[in-house]
Design an enzyme around this catalytic site. Structure first.
Site, PDB file in Angstrom:
ATOM      1  N   ASN A  46      42.303  39.618  43.665  1.00 11.11           N
ATOM      2  CA  ASN A  46      42.965  40.406  42.750  1.00 11.11           C
ATOM      3  C   ASN A  46      43.838  39.492  42.076  1.00 11.11           C
ATOM      4  O   ASN A  46      44.672  39.210  42.937  1.00 11.11           O
ATOM      5  CB  ASN A  46      42.740  40.831  42.221  1.00 11.11           C
ATOM      6  CG  ASN A  46      43.503  42.107  42.731  1.00 11.11           C
ATOM      7  OD1 ASN A  46      43.627  41.520  44.189  1.00 11.11           O
ATOM      8  ND2 ASN A  46      44.703  43.373  42.664  1.00 11.11           N
ATOM      9  N   ILE A  47      44.476  39.016  40.779  1.00 10.65           N
ATOM     10  CA  ILE A  47      45.488  39.091  39.767  1.00 10.65           C
ATOM     11  C   ILE A  47      46.005  39.158  38.743  1.00 10.65           C
ATOM     12  O   ILE A  47      45.207  39.383  37.695  1.00 10.65           O
ATOM     13  CB  ILE A  47      45.605  37.134  39.897  1.00 10.65           C
ATOM     14  CG1 ILE A  47      44.581  36.686  40.764  1.00 10.65           C
ATOM     15  CG2 ILE A  47      46.333  36.884  38.924  1.00 10.65           C
ATOM     16  CD1 ILE A  47      44.101  35.033  40.455  1.00 10.65           C
ATOM     17  N   GLU A  48      46.909  40.330  39.650  1.00  4.72           N
ATOM     18  CA  GLU A  48      47.473  41.094  37.418  1.00  4.72           C
ATOM     19  C   GLU A  48      48.679  40.100  36.877  1.00  4.72           C
ATOM     20  O   GLU A  48      48.729  39.124  37.341  1.00  4.72           O
ATOM     21  CB  GLU A  48      48.488  42.367  38.396  1.00  4.72           C
ATOM     22  CG  GLU A  48      47.140  43.492  39.054  1.00  4.72           C
ATOM     23  CD  GLU A  48      48.430  44.211  39.821  1.00  4.72           C
ATOM     24  OE1 GLU A  48      47.425  45.234  40.896  1.00  4.72           O
ATOM     25  OE2 GLU A  48      49.311  44.348  40.078  1.00  4.72           O
ATOM     26  N   CYS A  57      40.119  40.887  38.335  1.00  8.35           N
ATOM     27  CA  CYS A  57      39.252  41.300  39.603  1.00  8.35           C
ATOM     28  C   CYS A  57      39.707  39.947  40.385  1.00  8.35           C
ATOM     29  O   CYS A  57      38.855  38.885  39.796  1.00  8.35           O
ATOM     30  CB  CYS A  57      37.911  42.135  39.426  1.00  8.35           C
ATOM     31  SG  CYS A  57      38.912  43.368  38.095  1.00  8.35           S
ATOM     32  N   GLU A  59      36.703  39.651  41.677  1.00  3.47           N
ATOM     33  CA  GLU A  59      34.954  39.434  41.908  1.00  3.47           C
ATOM     34  C   GLU A  59      35.230  38.481  40.707  1.00  3.47           C
ATOM     35  O   GLU A  59      34.145  37.386  40.656  1.00  3.47           O
ATOM     36  CB  GLU A  59      34.368  41.139  41.542  1.00  3.47           C
ATOM     37  CG  GLU A  59      34.094  41.374  43.068  1.00  3.47           C
ATOM     38  CD  GLU A  59      35.049  42.426  42.682  1.00  3.47           C
ATOM     39  OE1 GLU A  59      35.233  43.820  43.122  1.00  3.47           O
ATOM     40  OE2 GLU A  59      35.976  42.288  41.977  1.00  3.47           O
ATOM     41  N   CYS A  91      34.466  46.870  39.982  1.00  4.52           N
ATOM     42  CA  CYS A  91      34.423  47.816  38.876  1.00  4.52           C
ATOM     43  C   CYS A  91      33.425  47.390  37.567  1.00  4.52           C
ATOM     44  O   CYS A  91      32.364  46.533  38.122  1.00  4.52           O
ATOM     45  CB  CYS A  91      35.754  47.404  37.934  1.00  4.52           C
ATOM     46  SG  CYS A  91      35.731  46.000  37.491  1.00  4.52           S
ATOM     47  N   CYS A  94      33.036  43.914  36.465  1.00  6.62           N
ATOM     48  CA  CYS A  94      32.892  42.761  37.210  1.00  6.62           C
ATOM     49  C   CYS A  94      31.145  42.402  38.052  1.00  6.62           C
ATOM     50  O   CYS A  94      30.925  41.660  37.857  1.00  6.62           O
ATOM     51  CB  CYS A  94      33.588  43.744  38.651  1.00  6.62           C
ATOM     52  SG  CYS A  94      35.278  42.911  38.774  1.00  6.62           S
TER      53      CYS A  94
END
Length: 139
Positions: A46-48, A57, A59, A91, A94
Site C-alpha cells: 500500500n502507498i498512501e 492498496c 493489491e 477491500c 481491490c
C-alpha cells in the site's frame, strides 16, 4: 512444490512487501502477492497519499505492476497480509481490480487472507459474487 509450500511462499512474498509500505497516515501496512500460471509472482504494497482518496492498496499496486509487465490473465493465486493478528481481506475496490485481471484469463483465483496468527483460504468469486467485469460489457 506442494500446495502448502506454494501457499507459504506466496504469503512470504506478500509479507516481504510489507517492508516497503508507505503508510504514514494510517500506520496500517499491507502486502500482496499474485501468482500466475507461468509461476511468476508479482508483489505490491500500500502507498498512501496526503490526499487520502489517492492512496493505493497493495493489491491494486500488484495488479498494475503485473499488467505493466504484460500479464493479461493466468492469475491463479493471491495472498494479502496486514500487520494484524487476524487475516485481512482485499477491500471492495481491490476485489474489483483483481476480478478484471482474473476475468481476462477466465480464472477464479484462490485468495489467501493472512494475518500473523491465521490464514483463511477463499476464492475471488466468493469475495465478489456476481462481479461486473469485461464479460459484462459484451452485448
Amino acid at each position: 512444490m506442494s500446495e502448502d509450500n506454494n501457499r507459504d511462499s506466496l504469503i512470504a512474498a506478500a509479507r516481504r512487501a510489507l517492508d516497503t509500505s508507505y503508510s504514514p497516515y494510517s500506520n496500517f501496512r499491507v502486502g500482496a502477492a499474485l501468482r500466475f500460471a507461468d509461476g511468476t509472482v508479482v508483489t505490491g504494497t500500500n502507498i498512501e497519499n496526503a490526499s487520502y482518496g489517492l492512496a493505493l492498496c497493495a493489491e491494486t499496486v500488484a495488479v498494475a505492476k503485473a499488467m505493466d509487465d504484460g500479464h493479461r490473465g493466468g492469475l491463479e493465486e493471491v495472498a494479502v497480509i496486514g500487520d494484524t493478528a487476524a487475516p485481512i481481506t482485499p477491500c471492495g475496490r481491490c476485489r474489483q481490480v483483481l476480478n478484471e485481471l482474473a476475468e481476462l484469463g477466465g480464472t477464479d483465483p484462490v485468495v489467501w487472507c493472512a494475518g500473523e496468527d491465521e490464514v483463511v483460504q477463499t476464492t475471488l468469486s466468493a469475495l465478489l459474487p456476481r462481479a461486473f467485469g469485461p464479460a459484462s460489457l459484451d452485448s
